[in-house]
Design a protein around this motif. Structure first.
Motif, PDB file in Angstrom:
ATOM      1  N   LEU A 229      19.794  48.624  46.345  1.00  0.00           N
ATOM      2  CA  LEU A 229      20.993  48.732  44.918  1.00  0.00           C
ATOM      3  C   LEU A 229      20.445  47.569  43.765  1.00  0.00           C
ATOM      4  CD1 LEU A 229      23.498  50.511  43.186  1.00  0.00           C
ATOM      5  CD2 LEU A 229      24.423  48.631  45.031  1.00  0.00           C
ATOM      6  N   ALA A 230      20.661  48.459  42.431  1.00  0.00           N
ATOM      7  CA  ALA A 230      20.540  47.512  41.230  1.00  0.00           C
ATOM      8  C   ALA A 230      21.525  48.268  40.789  1.00  0.00           C
ATOM      9  CB  ALA A 230      19.570  47.989  40.640  1.00  0.00           C
ATOM     10  N   PHE A 231      21.961  46.508  40.493  1.00  0.00           N
ATOM     11  CA  PHE A 231      23.828  46.543  40.111  1.00  0.00           C
ATOM     12  C   PHE A 231      23.681  47.012  38.872  1.00  0.00           C
ATOM     13  CE2 PHE A 231      26.368  44.029  44.490  1.00  0.00           C
ATOM     14  CZ  PHE A 231      25.319  44.264  44.828  1.00  0.00           C
TER      15      PHE A 231
ATOM     16  N   PRO B 106      25.385  42.352  37.534  1.00  0.00           N
ATOM     17  CA  PRO B 106      24.360  41.117  38.736  1.00  0.00           C
ATOM     18  C   PRO B 106      25.370  40.621  39.183  1.00  0.00           C
ATOM     19  CG  PRO B 106      22.737  42.462  37.408  1.00  0.00           C
ATOM     20  CD  PRO B 106      24.310  43.070  36.898  1.00  0.00           C
ATOM     21  N   VAL B 107      24.797  39.362  40.432  1.00  0.00           N
ATOM     22  CA  VAL B 107      26.061  38.827  40.236  1.00  0.00           C
ATOM     23  C   VAL B 107      25.928  37.109  41.019  1.00  0.00           C
ATOM     24  CG1 VAL B 107      27.702  37.780  42.617  1.00  0.00           C
ATOM     25  CG2 VAL B 107      28.097  40.373  41.718  1.00  0.00           C
TER      26      VAL B 107
ATOM     27  N   GLU C 247      17.241  43.073  38.190  1.00  0.00           N
ATOM     28  CA  GLU C 247      17.001  43.577  39.479  1.00  0.00           C
ATOM     29  C   GLU C 247      16.033  44.271  39.851  1.00  0.00           C
ATOM     30  OE1 GLU C 247      20.756  42.164  40.388  1.00  0.00           O
ATOM     31  OE2 GLU C 247      20.486  43.702  41.085  1.00  0.00           O
TER      32      GLU C 247
END
Lengths: 259, 485
Positions: free
Chosen positions: A87-89, A92-93, A160
């Motif tokens: 999964l490409a967020f 992103p975290v 990502e």
């Protein structure tokens, strides 16, 4: 569908607490195919991505999902990832202090170990990072940087796709990867994705705008409305949506605006 | 996430990995403390009169404090009063040998270190580290002494220093931490058994890291180390202190004193890994670690740097400090304190700016798990004569789970308007988002938490000498290990 099945979603329902968001999703993705899911805000696009990745905020209330023949819904988040679901967020975290090199070494070697492959040596790993970072025009110095910490919006999205390239998944879900990107960054990301397309790798591209699909040309386009896929077609469907919005579909289906 | 919870529970509950008791003959004093005990300790060690007198002065001071029950009570720690008459104040391995080679050392002792993964042979061969092993209270093995002697460096047990270098000991003992300093420093001054002594002559850069492994070994015995490090003009030394202790049911009191003196242009780097028995998950047993560590930057342009990784002990009460007396002197404090189960830590530093253009840096990282409590307590004082003093402090806390506590108590006193003091503090939880992100890349819960915690501590671990940093990471990983994976 002639191709081997990658993902088969049957009548999937899911939501948060009593609020049902996905109201019966049916979707088949064959190996090597690129599917786009479009839909207005609140239609359930990102929820679908999260449920497929296994985020526990959402409760699956019914239906089946099979991924490369496995019962996806029975698998832990990391098992799904190791089996090749990426999964490409959308957001992103950040992992403060965790270097990209350490993070990806852990990730890549977890996936490799699952596939019965040996861990990469430090030299092989650095070489791979350099090669794959180039795909999305990321500075290879990023190996020392902490994961997403201090990255610009565009860098996060490129990061990502870089991780996608490192992990070589069977199915990549791009959750609004185009949001917040200017046209140059969009092109870089799309080029990266296009170079990663192969007959064994499928993509599920979730987007708001047709714009991205000019660069990543999909085999199929689906319209998600109010928790259901209400229309499917070829790439032309995306153009029609861009031109006319979603209202004509609603009229066609005679569904009222959600309250 | 249920598995994350399980993992954190595992972290919180995991039992001490290094708990075992080495069986060697020991010579242990009866329990209790009086002038006679002090005299007994001194006579066992054949100490000169001046040393005995100093001990007795310290004892009398301590006894008056003890009578008033004047224990330090200001820390954010909860524990019952200690019965100081129920502790034995001296324990030494029976045979007190002077070894030329490791072959002569009691195999039990060597075996202990093997099991800790810090075998002397390995250390000697791989790292070129001179290891002065303190087994209980008396040194039993010292290596690399000859190499050091070539540079005129003295690195020996405190007892040997009293015997062979009385002028240095007399001049410096109590000069940084006087015996009146605090309750536990007084106690240590009265009954200290042994410890390490180090003197670096002018202009000498110590060619290797000096390392001492402390180890508490006798049941019911307090351990009272005393360390004195003197860096003469323009010298440099990096000193490592690392420790593990066997499992115990009883609480063990540990009250060490470390004094550092840095003369003009000298630099001392002092690194600690503290991993003593923390007690079981119910909070029973474990070491009470009441330590006074302080250095003085006596000369201009001198520098003292403390780096610590604290993972052990039931209670940690420890504030490695620097008195910045020389102009342009520098003090640093880098700390990671990890607590789990019922552990309590109240640790931090004091930076006392006296000289002009002095600067200090404090970076403290507290990680709490289980039901533990982790406090940072720090004082930055800029005296009226400290022109252009600067301090930067950063205190970050990371919570694993929701039953633990993190507290920050910064005290700042500025008496000179040219001073600059900056303080930053953050508290965060390991986020579910972070765990999910790692999981989605194929990384399991346990590894994810390790990565995140290591990332959190990174800038501190980077301050440790290389081989120590590797040990520190290993130790953190072991500490984080739980029921998952």
């Amino acid at each position: 569908m002639s191709n081997a099945e990658m993902l088969e979603i049957k009548n999937l329902t899911a939501g948060i607490e009593d609020n049902e968001i996905l109201k019966g999703i049916n979707l088949s993705i064959g190996a090597g195919e690129v599917h786009a899911i479009m839909g207005p805000n609140g239609s359930g696009k990102s929820t679908l991505a999260s449920v497929l990745a296994g985020r526990e905020d959402f409760e699956v209330t019914g239906g089946e999902v099979s991924f490369k023949g496995h019962d996806l819904l029975e698998m832990e988040v990391e098992e799904r990832a190791r089996e090749g679901l990426f999964l490409a967020f959308q957001y992103p975290v950040e992992l403060p202090g965790v270097s990209m090199a350490n993070f990806l070494k852990e990730a890549v070697n977890s996936v490799r170990s699952h596939r019965g492959q040996d861990a990469l040596s430090a030299v092989e790993f650095i070489k791979l990072m350099k090669e794959r970072a180039a795909l999305v025009d990321l500075n290879p110095d990023l190996k020392k940087r902490a994961v997403n910490e201090g990255f610009s919006g565009g860098e996060k999205k490129r990061n990502e796709i870089f991780q996608l390239a490192m992990l070589e998944p069977s199915l990549a879900i791009l959750d609004e990867t185009d949001s917040g990107l200017d046209i140059d960054a969009l092109r870089i990301v799309a080029d990266g994705v296009n170079r990663l397309r192969s007959e064994n790798r499928s993509f599920l591209v979730i987007t708001h705008y047709q714009r991205l699909l000019n660069y990543i040309v999909p085999d199929f386009v689906h319209v998600l409305l109010n928790g259901r896929i209400v229309k499917s077609g070829g790439k032309d469907l995306a153009l029609k949506l861009e031109e006319h919005g979603y209202d004509w579909i609603k009229e066609e289906l005679d569904i009222a605006e959600p309250a | 996430m249920s598995s994350e919870k399980e993992f954190l529970q595992g972290v919180a509950d995991s039992e001490y990995e290094y708990g075992f008791v080495t069986e060697i003959d020991a010579d242990t004093a009866p329990r209790g403390l009086s002038e006679d005990t002090v005299r007994l300790i001194a006579s066992k060690r054949n100490e000169p009169d001046w040393m005995v007198e100093w001990r007795l002065k310290a004892f009398r001071h301590w006894a008056s404090l003890a009578e008033q029950k004047a224990y330090p009570r200001w820390a954010h720690l909860k524990y019952p009063d200690i019965d100081f008459q129920n502790i034995s104040y001296y324990s030494a391995p029976n045979r007190k040998p002077k070894y030329n080679s490791l072959d002569e050392v009691d195999p039990e002792v060597l075996n202990t270190f093997e099991r800790l993964g810090i075998s002397l042979t390995e250390q000697k061969r791989l790292m070129g580290v001179a290891v002065d092993v303190v087994m209980d209270s008396v040194s039993v093995a010292t290596t690399f002494k000859e190499e050091l002697a070539k540079h005129g460096i003295i690195f020996c047990s405190f007892g040997e220093a009293i015997e062979n270098h009385p002028e240095l000991v007399q001049k410096y003992i109590g000069s940084v931490v006087p015996y009146t300093d605090n309750f536990y420093a007084s106690l240590n001054s009265a009954v200290f058994s042994d410890g390490s002594f180090c003197y670096i002559p002018p202009g000498v850069r110590c060619p290797m890291e000096l390392s001492t492994y402390f180890r508490i070994n006798e049941a019911g015995t307090g351990q009272f180390e005393r360390t004195l490090i003197i860096a003469d003009k323009g010298s440099y030394v990096s000193y490592l202190e690392g420790c593990t202790a066997p499992m115990r049911d009883e609480n063990q009191l540990h009250a060490a004193v470390v004094e550092i003196v840095a003369h003009e242009d000298a630099e001392v780097k002092y690194s600690t890994i503290q991993n003593w028995y923390p007690g079981n998950v119910r909070g029973e047993g474990g070491i009470y670690n009441f330590v006074t560590k302080r250095g003085i930057c006596d000369g201009d342009r001198s520098k003292i740097s403390w780096t610590q990784l604290e993972t052990g002990s039931a209670i940690t009460w420890k504030y490695p400090s620097v008195i910045l007396k020389g102009n342009d002197s520098v003090g640093e404090f880098y700390s990671v304190a990890f607590t789990k189960a019922r552990q309590q830590a109240d640790t931090g530093t004091k930076m006392i700016h006296l000289g002009r253009n002095t600067s200090s840096t404090i970076i403290s990282k507290g990680i709490s798990a289980g039901e533990s409590n982790n406090s940072y307590r720090g004082l930055v004082r800029i005296s009226s004569k400290a022109e252009n003093a600067r301090n930067f402090s950063q205190c970050d806390s990371l919570l694993l789970g929701d039953r633990c506590g993190a507290h920050t108590f910064p005290y700042i006193e500025v008496n000179n308007s040219s001073g600059q003091v900056e303080h930053e503090a953050t508290t965060s939880k390991v986020g579910e988002d972070q765990i999910f992100y790692c999981n989605q890349r194929g990384i399991g819960e346990a590894e994810a938490i390790k990565l995140i915690v290591n990332g959190f501590c990174k800038e501190i671990l980077a301050e440790l000498p290389m081989e120590f940093a590797v040990e520190a990471q290993k130790l953190l990983a072991i500490e984080l290990e739980g029921s998952v994976g």
